[in-house]
Design a protein around this motif. Structure first.
Motif, short mmCIF file in Angstrom:
data_model
loop_
_atom_site.label_atom_id
_atom_site.label_comp_id
_atom_site.label_asym_id
_atom_site.label_seq_id
_atom_site.Cartn_x
_atom_site.Cartn_y
_atom_site.Cartn_z
N ARG A 63 0.85 -1.19 0.00
CA ARG A 63 0.00 0.00 0.00
C ARG A 63 0.89 1.24 0.00
NH1 ARG A 63 -4.35 -1.57 4.49
NH2 ARG A 63 -3.22 -3.52 4.72
N ILE A 64 0.30 2.32 -0.49
CA ILE A 64 1.07 3.55 -0.67
C ILE A 64 0.50 4.65 0.22
CG2 ILE A 64 1.80 5.29 -2.36
CD1 ILE A 64 3.02 2.46 -2.82
N GLY A 65 1.41 5.38 0.87
CA GLY A 65 0.99 6.49 1.72
C GLY A 65 1.84 7.71 1.46
N ALA A 66 1.39 8.85 2.01
CA ALA A 66 2.11 10.12 1.88
C ALA A 66 2.85 10.41 3.18
CB ALA A 66 1.12 11.22 1.55
N GLN A 67 3.62 11.49 3.17
CA GLN A 67 4.44 11.83 4.34
C GLN A 67 3.94 13.06 5.08
OE1 GLN A 67 8.46 12.17 2.85
NE2 GLN A 67 8.36 10.17 1.88
N ASP A 68 2.92 13.70 4.52
CA ASP A 68 2.38 14.92 5.13
C ASP A 68 1.05 15.23 4.45
OD1 ASP A 68 2.27 17.21 6.74
OD2 ASP A 68 3.29 18.44 5.25
N VAL A 69 0.23 16.06 5.11
CA VAL A 69 -1.05 16.48 4.53
C VAL A 69 -1.35 17.88 5.05
CG1 VAL A 69 -2.39 15.41 6.41
CG2 VAL A 69 -3.47 15.80 4.19
N SER A 70 -2.00 18.67 4.22
CA SER A 70 -2.42 20.00 4.65
C SER A 70 -3.58 19.87 5.63
CB SER A 70 -2.86 20.82 3.43
OG SER A 70 -3.49 22.01 3.86
N PRO A 71 -3.68 20.82 6.58
CA PRO A 71 -4.88 20.80 7.43
C PRO A 71 -6.10 21.32 6.68
CG PRO A 71 -3.45 22.63 8.04
CD PRO A 71 -2.72 21.84 7.00
N HIS A 72 -5.89 21.93 5.50
CA HIS A 72 -7.01 22.52 4.74
C HIS A 72 -7.43 21.58 3.62
CE1 HIS A 72 -6.02 26.15 6.90
NE2 HIS A 72 -4.77 26.02 6.51
N GLN A 73 -8.67 21.71 3.20
CA GLN A 73 -9.19 20.84 2.14
C GLN A 73 -8.89 21.36 0.75
OE1 GLN A 73 -13.32 19.65 2.70
NE2 GLN A 73 -12.35 17.72 3.28
N ALA A 74 -8.89 22.69 0.57
CA ALA A 74 -8.65 23.30 -0.74
C ALA A 74 -8.51 24.80 -0.52
CB ALA A 74 -9.82 23.03 -1.69
N GLY A 75 -7.97 25.50 -1.51
CA GLY A 75 -7.96 26.96 -1.44
C GLY A 75 -6.59 27.55 -1.62
N ALA A 76 -6.42 28.80 -1.20
CA ALA A 76 -5.20 29.57 -1.44
C ALA A 76 -4.14 29.22 -0.41
CB ALA A 76 -5.54 31.06 -1.40
N TYR A 77 -3.53 28.06 -0.58
CA TYR A 77 -2.47 27.59 0.32
C TYR A 77 -1.31 27.09 -0.54
CZ TYR A 77 -6.33 27.82 3.58
OH TYR A 77 -7.39 28.26 4.32
N THR A 78 -0.56 28.03 -1.10
CA THR A 78 0.50 27.71 -2.05
C THR A 78 1.46 26.66 -1.50
OG1 THR A 78 0.32 29.93 -2.92
CG2 THR A 78 2.35 28.74 -3.44
N GLY A 79 1.67 25.63 -2.29
CA GLY A 79 2.64 24.60 -1.91
C GLY A 79 2.06 23.47 -1.10
N GLU A 80 0.80 23.61 -0.68
CA GLU A 80 0.21 22.57 0.17
C GLU A 80 -0.44 21.46 -0.67
OE1 GLU A 80 1.37 22.91 3.33
OE2 GLU A 80 -0.58 23.18 4.30
N VAL A 81 -0.58 20.30 -0.07
CA VAL A 81 -1.25 19.17 -0.72
C VAL A 81 -2.32 18.65 0.25
CG1 VAL A 81 -0.94 16.83 -1.63
CG2 VAL A 81 0.81 18.57 -2.08
N SER A 82 -3.56 18.58 -0.25
CA SER A 82 -4.69 18.29 0.65
C SER A 82 -5.00 16.79 0.74
CB SER A 82 -5.94 19.01 0.16
OG SER A 82 -6.40 18.39 -1.03
N GLY A 83 -5.79 16.45 1.75
CA GLY A 83 -6.26 15.07 1.91
C GLY A 83 -7.02 14.58 0.68
N PRO A 84 -7.98 15.37 0.15
CA PRO A 84 -8.70 14.89 -1.05
C PRO A 84 -7.74 14.60 -2.22
CG PRO A 84 -9.88 16.74 -0.07
CD PRO A 84 -8.59 16.60 0.70
N MET A 85 -6.67 15.40 -2.35
CA MET A 85 -5.69 15.14 -3.43
C MET A 85 -4.98 13.81 -3.19
SD MET A 85 -3.96 18.87 -3.75
CE MET A 85 -4.93 20.33 -4.13
#
Ligand code: PGA
Length: 253
Positions: A63-85
């Protein structure tokens, strides 16, 4: 009964995406040749690698996982990667609160807590990392530091099943240093973490996975993983080498 061990690689910022794909192809081939059904196997890769790895891993035990997630779902957060992504590209787990993020990106417990909640909102399984520094251990503060992180990071988190959250005990002084907690010290801390989880999630804690991380390698994995409250490993350096990761998976049997 002990929960199924989770052997989780943390690749950190290593491999190009093309190298990662070749690595996984070869890993899956070799995995078939060794006993591995006793463990769940996970690779936590950089964001850029997730889509090709998740596609390749489909139908395999990996299984594949990520190493970090943004606390936000979407929007003006340059450089962030969200849970839905993350979910959309096939990640199912995400490391949250790793000590390298706490140290180099000033992540505090409030942010880590928001990230845990963001991950759960998308049904991603957070691997929450907690651990004391060398100075804190020497001052006899390891236990209150770790349990304090756990309580703050899990504020307001509710779970329906034991598989929805994983805790990784990672003493900061053992990460990438070649120094490992003794198996008895790892067991003591993982048992204390489970007791704290019993207060937070009384019906689930016995079946939740508590991992050890910090210079786990093929030589020390067997002893660490034999301890009753150590249910797997979060493995950095040794997860970059196919042979080492396979040996650790075998040691989890
Ligand atoms: P290490 O890293 O195995 O290289 O010590 C573990 C981690 O940082 O998760």
């Amino acid at each position: 009964m002990k929960p199924t061990p989770l052997i989780a690689g943390n690749w950190k910022m290593n491999f190009l995406p093309s190298e990662a794909v070749r690595w996984l192809e070869s890993f899956v081939e070799q995995l078939e040749l060794v006993p591995h059904q006793h463990a769940d196997i996970l690779l936590n890769a950089p964001f850029t690698h997730l889509l090709p790895l998740a596609e390749l891993a489909e139908g395999t035990p990996v299984r594949i996982g990520a190493q970090d997630v943004s606390p936000h779902q979407a929007g003006a957060y340059t450089g962030e990667v969200s849970g839905p992504m993350l979910k959309d590209v096939g990640a199912t787990f995400v490391i949250v609160g790793h000590s390298e993020r706490r140290a180099y990106h000033a992540e505090d417990d409030t942010l880590v807590n928001a990230k845990i909640i963001a991950a759960r909102t998308e049904s991603l399984v957070p691997i929450l990392c907690v651990g004391e520094s060398e100075a804190q251990r020497e001052a006899g503060e390891a236990l209150p530091v770790v349990l304090g992180q756990l309580e703050a990071d899990l504020q307001g988190v509710s779970l329906r099943s034991s598989g929805e959250l994983v805790i990784a005990y990672e003493p900061v002084w053992a990460i990438g240093t070649g120094k490992t907690a003794s198996a008895d010290d790892a067991q003591e801390m993982c048992a204390a973490i489970r007791s704290a989880l019993k207060r937070l999630f009384p019906r689930l804690a016995d079946d939740m996975r508590v991992l050890y991380g910090g210079s786990m390698n093929p030589e020390n994995a067997g002893e660490l993983l034999s301890k009753p409250d150590v249910n797997g490993g979060l493995i950095g350096g040794a997860s970059l080498k196919i042979d080492s990761l396979l040996a650790i998976i075998e040691a989890a049997a």
